[in-house]
Structure formats: C-alpha cells, structure tokens
Design a protein around this motif. Structure first.
Motif, mmCIF file in Angstrom:
data_model
loop_
_atom_site.group_PDB
_atom_site.id
_atom_site.type_symbol
_atom_site.label_atom_id
_atom_site.label_comp_id
_atom_site.label_asym_id
_atom_site.label_seq_id
_atom_site.Cartn_x
_atom_site.Cartn_y
_atom_site.Cartn_z
ATOM 1 N N UNK A 162 148.204 22.473 -1.136
ATOM 2 C CA UNK A 162 149.685 22.620 -1.046
ATOM 3 C C UNK A 162 150.267 23.781 -1.186
ATOM 4 N N UNK A 163 151.010 24.366 -0.388
ATOM 5 C CA UNK A 163 151.700 25.666 -0.369
ATOM 6 C C UNK A 163 153.090 25.438 -0.199
ATOM 7 N N UNK A 164 153.930 26.447 -0.752
ATOM 8 C CA UNK A 164 155.319 26.429 -0.576
ATOM 9 C C UNK A 164 155.958 25.389 -1.305
ATOM 10 N N UNK B 209 156.345 19.935 7.032
ATOM 11 C CA UNK B 209 156.683 21.033 7.616
ATOM 12 C C UNK B 209 155.564 21.894 7.498
ATOM 13 N N UNK B 210 154.270 21.611 7.491
ATOM 14 C CA UNK B 210 153.078 22.464 7.837
ATOM 15 C C UNK B 210 152.733 23.030 6.532
ATOM 16 N N UNK B 211 153.308 22.596 5.251
ATOM 17 C CA UNK B 211 152.874 23.338 4.194
ATOM 18 C C UNK B 211 151.832 22.774 3.401
ATOM 19 N N UNK C 3 139.930 14.097 13.155
ATOM 20 C CA UNK C 3 141.164 13.917 13.299
ATOM 21 C C UNK C 3 141.966 13.931 12.046
ATOM 22 N N UNK C 4 143.207 14.494 12.100
ATOM 23 C CA UNK C 4 144.148 14.616 10.988
ATOM 24 C C UNK C 4 145.278 14.387 11.446
ATOM 25 N N UNK C 5 146.077 13.820 10.350
ATOM 26 C CA UNK C 5 147.623 13.365 10.575
ATOM 27 C C UNK C 5 148.258 13.783 9.127
ATOM 28 N N UNK C 6 149.564 14.101 9.334
ATOM 29 C CA UNK C 6 150.375 14.802 8.180
ATOM 30 C C UNK C 6 151.724 14.118 8.290
ATOM 31 N N UNK C 7 152.419 13.968 7.148
ATOM 32 C CA UNK C 7 153.713 13.612 7.215
ATOM 33 C C UNK C 7 154.618 14.559 7.620
#
Length: 123
Positions: free
Chosen positions: A82-84, A64-66, A56-60
């Motif tokens: 880490x992109x963009x 915005x999906x970067x 399972x993952x969680x992102x801040x």
C-alpha cells in the motif's frame, strides 16, 4: 478449513507506505482466490485487491493504482503493498480466500477471512 493470519498493519502518516502479509495454512489446495478486504468504520466489508491462482487480479476502483497485490506460492503467502496512503484508507484489513472463482469479485462470496489487522493513516 483454511486459516489466514495477517500481519503488517499499524500507524502511518499520510503519503506513507505499508505492506500487509497473509500466511495461509490448512486446506490451501482448495483455494483458488486470495486477496484483501477492508472494513471502514460504519461500512460493509469491501474487497480491495484479489488474485486468482491463475494470476488474474482485481482492484477496487477507489484505489487509483496505489495498492499492489502479490503472492508467494512457495510460502502460501499473499501480500498487499500500500503506497501513498490516505486517511480514508484507515480501516481493518482482512485477508480473504475463496474456493472456486465464481463470484470472486464480491466480498460476500469469500469462504474464509483472517482476524484482521488495523491500518491507521494519520493526516
């Protein structure tokens, strides 16, 4: 005890990419969640991306999906792609690890942090 060693930080221009790595050692069998937190200047440490041992993952929300978190269990290593990148992503990034999954969405509940690696995004 668990030791976490980060690598991969540095200076990058806005729009660029970086990949952070975190190698874990020690009592890694006790770890159920690994991930990344960051501390912006003058701000509290916040979770960026986390992953449980069940996948399972969680992102801040602000990302915005970067960013993408991944892990290589054979190498006891977790990554943050880490992109963009934006200037506001400039911070010290910390690898984080937690025993158990209760409260895994809050940075204050994590048991171990690495020394941190600086990420600077220039405009």
């Amino acid at each position: 005890q668990v030791q976490l060693v980060e690598s991969g930080g540095g200076l990058v221009q806005a729009g660029g990419s970086l990949r952070l790595s975190c190698a874990a050692s020690g009592r890694i069998f006790a770890i159920n969640v690994m991930g990344w937190a960051r501390q912006l200047p003058g701000k509290q440490r916040e979770l960026v991306a986390t992953m449980t041992d069940g996948g399972s993952t969680n992102y801040a929300d602000s990302l915005e999906g970067r960013f993408t978190i991944s892990r290589d269990n054979a190498k006891n290593t977790v990554y943050l792609q880490m992109n963009s990148l934006k200037p506001e992503d400039t911070a010290v990034y910390f690898c984080a690890a937690k025993e158990g999954t209760t409260g895994w969405l809050r940075a204050s509940n994590y048991d171990y942090f690495g020394q941190g690696t600086q990420v600077t995004v220039s405009s």
